[in-house]
Motif scaffolding. Structure first.
Motif, PDB file in Angstrom:
ATOM      1  N   LEU A 192     -18.389  28.548  90.850  1.00  0.00           N
ATOM      2  CA  LEU A 192     -19.677  28.987  91.141  1.00  0.00           C
ATOM      3  C   LEU A 192     -19.791  30.372  91.800  1.00  0.00           C
ATOM      4  O   LEU A 192     -19.375  30.581  92.987  1.00  0.00           O
ATOM      5  CB  LEU A 192     -20.515  27.995  92.358  1.00  0.00           C
ATOM      6  CG  LEU A 192     -21.488  28.450  93.120  1.00  0.00           C
ATOM      7  CD1 LEU A 192     -22.909  28.525  92.300  1.00  0.00           C
ATOM      8  CD2 LEU A 192     -21.763  27.518  94.087  1.00  0.00           C
ATOM      9  N   ASP A 194     -21.875  32.978  93.390  1.00  0.00           N
ATOM     10  CA  ASP A 194     -23.204  33.023  94.024  1.00  0.00           C
ATOM     11  C   ASP A 194     -23.454  34.545  94.574  1.00  0.00           C
ATOM     12  O   ASP A 194     -24.216  34.549  95.424  1.00  0.00           O
ATOM     13  CB  ASP A 194     -23.520  32.025  94.950  1.00  0.00           C
ATOM     14  CG  ASP A 194     -22.259  32.121  96.052  1.00  0.00           C
ATOM     15  OD1 ASP A 194     -21.634  32.957  95.993  1.00  0.00           O
ATOM     16  OD2 ASP A 194     -22.370  31.222  96.867  1.00  0.00           O
ATOM     17  N   GLU A 214     -23.968  24.313  96.281  1.00  0.00           N
ATOM     18  CA  GLU A 214     -22.880  23.657  95.801  1.00  0.00           C
ATOM     19  C   GLU A 214     -23.196  22.295  95.337  1.00  0.00           C
ATOM     20  O   GLU A 214     -22.719  21.749  94.402  1.00  0.00           O
ATOM     21  CB  GLU A 214     -22.077  23.626  96.953  1.00  0.00           C
ATOM     22  CG  GLU A 214     -21.204  24.961  97.093  1.00  0.00           C
ATOM     23  CD  GLU A 214     -20.128  25.134  98.117  1.00  0.00           C
ATOM     24  OE1 GLU A 214     -19.901  23.922  98.930  1.00  0.00           O
ATOM     25  OE2 GLU A 214     -19.768  26.079  98.807  1.00  0.00           O
ATOM     26  N   GLU A 217     -24.906  22.414  91.981  1.00  0.00           N
ATOM     27  CA  GLU A 217     -23.960  22.764  90.925  1.00  0.00           C
ATOM     28  C   GLU A 217     -22.953  21.631  90.768  1.00  0.00           C
ATOM     29  O   GLU A 217     -22.805  21.256  89.468  1.00  0.00           O
ATOM     30  CB  GLU A 217     -22.984  23.825  91.444  1.00  0.00           C
ATOM     31  CG  GLU A 217     -23.747  25.318  91.392  1.00  0.00           C
ATOM     32  CD  GLU A 217     -24.042  25.687  89.961  1.00  0.00           C
ATOM     33  OE1 GLU A 217     -23.356  25.852  89.047  1.00  0.00           O
ATOM     34  OE2 GLU A 217     -25.334  25.964  89.779  1.00  0.00           O
ATOM     35  N   VAL A 241     -16.152  21.903  92.715  1.00  0.00           N
ATOM     36  CA  VAL A 241     -17.071  23.094  92.730  1.00  0.00           C
ATOM     37  C   VAL A 241     -16.614  24.180  93.573  1.00  0.00           C
ATOM     38  O   VAL A 241     -16.159  23.890  94.746  1.00  0.00           O
ATOM     39  CB  VAL A 241     -18.485  22.933  92.854  1.00  0.00           C
ATOM     40  CG1 VAL A 241     -19.320  24.281  92.805  1.00  0.00           C
ATOM     41  CG2 VAL A 241     -18.718  21.886  91.583  1.00  0.00           C
TER      42      VAL A 241
END
Length: 305
Positions: A192, A194, A214, A217, A241
């Protein structure tokens, strides 16, 4: 099980890592019920310096004799490890990368050995391995030699790193099939990134809820894996993740895994970040065998025969 009739091709050069790669490839050929193709290339590049001396033909003859000896050694090792696996042997002359790229056009897997470097106990993928991982027409497996303290487990999960790319779908396809063949679990690691969201929220004087992101995702990843889990109901799947680049987490997991699978973006020449930073990191540092599965011209999955 794929039933793929294409052979598994393994490069033979007499090194400890190449012999280990032969053993790995023989076991994989047994699992897949395919031919094991042992290939040694008499590399003309280092012989070029003596090409025009009177005894050049003699040098090539000696190199060819050595190649046949190395092929016999690899054949005997494979037979001892997997006596039921059919084999073929090929002594070729030219460039290693060129011939193995050609051999990969009719292979289900191309297996290569790589050597560890120094006291850090992590592999360094050589230029030939990098070239073939970038350009081969089938997935490429890199198998390193080991010292005792670095030995990865023979049991354990398959670990696969995924992103939102066609190569990731190809890697998932390979990883699920391999987990089913080995009757083991699968760990799917999704990165991820971000950073842009963080920047935008900061500019708006707001705080990003990382937990909520999170969670979103993770659910998206679960939805993405649903079809694969339906196709492979006996494969247990763990989802992870991670924020930012996933290389560190992948490497930690790979130390306890049978196999690490990553996707590569390369289709053309080796320019720029061909595989991306994550694939480069794991190629350079993973202890367990690494499979690079590229996105191919015609589809998001590699050719399976």
């Amino acid at each position: 099980m794929s039933g793929d009739p294409k052979p598994i091709v393994v490069g033979v050069d007499g090194s400890a890592s190449a012999l280990r790669a032969v053993g790995w490839a023989a076991a994989e050929a047994r699992r897949r019920h395919v031919l094991l193709s042992l290939v040694h290339v008499v590399d003309e590049a280092p012989l070029a310096a003596v090409r025009f001396v009177p005894r050049y033909d003699e040098v090539v003859r000696i190199a060819s004799m050595r190649g046949r000896r190395l092929l016999r050694q690899a054949r005997d090792l494979a037979r001892q490890a997997e006596p039921t696996v059919a084999q073929s042997e090929h002594l070729l002359r030219g460039t290693v990368s060129g011939w193995l790229r050609t051999e990969s056009e009719d292979a289900s897997l191309l297996v290569l050995g790589t050597e560890p470097a120094g006291a850090i106990g992590r592999l360094v993928a050589g230029s030939v391995a990098i070239d073939l991982a970038a350009h081969a027409s089938c997935p490429v497996v890199l198998v390193r030699s080991h010292v005792a303290e670095d030995e990865p487990p023979e049991t354990g999960p398959i670990v696969v790193g995924v992103a939102g790319t066609p190569a990731s779908e190809a890697a998932l396809a390979f990883a699920f099939e391999e987990a089913a063949l080995r009757r083991t679990g699968l760990v799917v690691v999704h990165s991820l990134d971000d950073r842009l969201l963080v920047t935008l929220f900061e500019e708006g004087k707001r705080q990003l809820d990382h937990t909520a992101v999170e969670k979103h995702e993770d659910q998206a990843l679960a939805d993405r894996l649903a079809g694969w889990r339906e196709k492979y109901p006996d494969v247990s799947v763990d989802r992870i993740v991670v924020r930012g680049r996933p290389a560190t987490r992948l490497l930690d997991l790979a130390d306890r895994a049978q196999l690490l699978v990553v996707g590569g973006r390369g289709r053309g020449g080796f320019t720029g970040l061909l595989f991306g930073s994550t694939s480069q990191d794991v190629l350079s540092r993973a202890l367990c065998p690494v499979v690079v599965v590229r996105d191919y011209e015609d589809s998001g999955t590699p050719p399976r025969g």
